[in-house]
Design a protein around this motif. Sequence first.
Motif, PDB file in Angstrom:
ATOM      1  N   TYR A 195      58.318  36.688  84.840  1.00  0.00           N
ATOM      2  CA  TYR A 195      58.162  37.559  85.998  1.00  0.00           C
ATOM      3  C   TYR A 195      57.555  38.866  85.509  1.00  0.00           C
ATOM      4  O   TYR A 195      57.923  39.379  84.450  1.00  0.00           O
ATOM      5  CB  TYR A 195      59.500  37.810  86.675  1.00  0.00           C
ATOM      6  N   LEU A 196      56.643  39.430  86.300  1.00  0.00           N
ATOM      7  CA  LEU A 196      55.979  40.653  85.880  1.00  0.00           C
ATOM      8  C   LEU A 196      56.975  41.787  85.666  1.00  0.00           C
ATOM      9  O   LEU A 196      56.819  42.590  84.739  1.00  0.00           O
ATOM     10  CB  LEU A 196      54.913  41.054  86.908  1.00  0.00           C
ATOM     11  N   ASP A 197      58.000  41.864  86.494  1.00  0.00           N
ATOM     12  CA  ASP A 197      59.024  42.899  86.306  1.00  0.00           C
ATOM     13  C   ASP A 197      59.654  42.800  84.915  1.00  0.00           C
ATOM     14  O   ASP A 197      59.913  43.824  84.269  1.00  0.00           O
ATOM     15  CB  ASP A 197      60.119  42.777  87.362  1.00  0.00           C
ATOM     16  N   ASP A 198      59.898  41.575  84.445  1.00  0.00           N
ATOM     17  CA  ASP A 198      60.502  41.384  83.121  1.00  0.00           C
ATOM     18  C   ASP A 198      59.536  41.780  82.013  1.00  0.00           C
ATOM     19  O   ASP A 198      59.938  42.364  80.996  1.00  0.00           O
ATOM     20  CB  ASP A 198      60.941  39.934  82.934  1.00  0.00           C
ATOM     21  N   ILE A 199      58.267  41.452  82.190  1.00  0.00           N
ATOM     22  CA  ILE A 199      57.256  41.854  81.195  1.00  0.00           C
ATOM     23  C   ILE A 199      57.246  43.367  81.052  1.00  0.00           C
ATOM     24  O   ILE A 199      57.283  43.913  79.941  1.00  0.00           O
ATOM     25  CB  ILE A 199      55.864  41.350  81.613  1.00  0.00           C
TER      26      ILE A 199
END
Length: 267
Positions: free
Chosen positions: A74-78
């Motif tokens: 997920y982009l938030d995690d990246i």
Amino acid sequence: MLQALKTMSLESLGKIVVLHIPKTAGSSLTSVIFNNEPAYALYPRHLVYPQQRPLINRSADYLNSFMMFSGHYYLDDIERWIPGRKALITFLRDPRRRLLSHYYFLRHLGRTEPDSGNLLARKAADHDLLGFLRDDDPELVAGVTDNLMARHLTGPACWDDAGLFRAEAPEIARIVTERLRGFFMVGFQERMDQDLDRLYARLGRPRPSHTPEIHARHRLGATGEGDRTDRLSPEIEAEIERRTRIDRMIYDFARTAFSGTAADHAP
């Protein structure tokens, strides 16, 4: 590719991160980009399901020891967990075709490997397409059927316990399209050959003369994607439209914004 990256300013480029949205040719993309790189340079947890959140709760020092990442992130995690500057790469796919491909892939897996422990594959094997699309199991909704490209380009904080987005569709699409503008490269499964050329052009290097096979049509029988026996009734088409509404907004924007020259990807 690592040698290619060394010709650029690592300070300006940062880590290479491929955000692999399921069924968008991400495995082929990863094999092309990282095919000749030493294994130690690539973060190892790249073959796990997105629900397992392969980046979270890893120390910054540990993640900082890798230069390359590829996975169902997920982009938030990246953005939260991978330290430092990052060159983000992702490929998108026509949402309708992506969803159908995902269902048939899971159905094949559930039928051929019933003891794999993959509950989503088990559901696909047990449901026809219409039943699968109408199933409101939150894990199924968030993990496969409902606007999956939008989900990977945001993160679980954006949806509720039922797997439904907290914001309205136009707002989610607006958030995602703004975030895509910051990517190093946005490509498309339907034109992967051309977009790989564009990616290498952005890196300032010629594309290698030999790259792994990136077209998998000859393997469709093996993956189950060639076994499409469901008639796409008006009810099925309506469910596909409902489940891909946000992804369609994102995809249509991206095809306009990122289908020109390589320069149009510059953040």
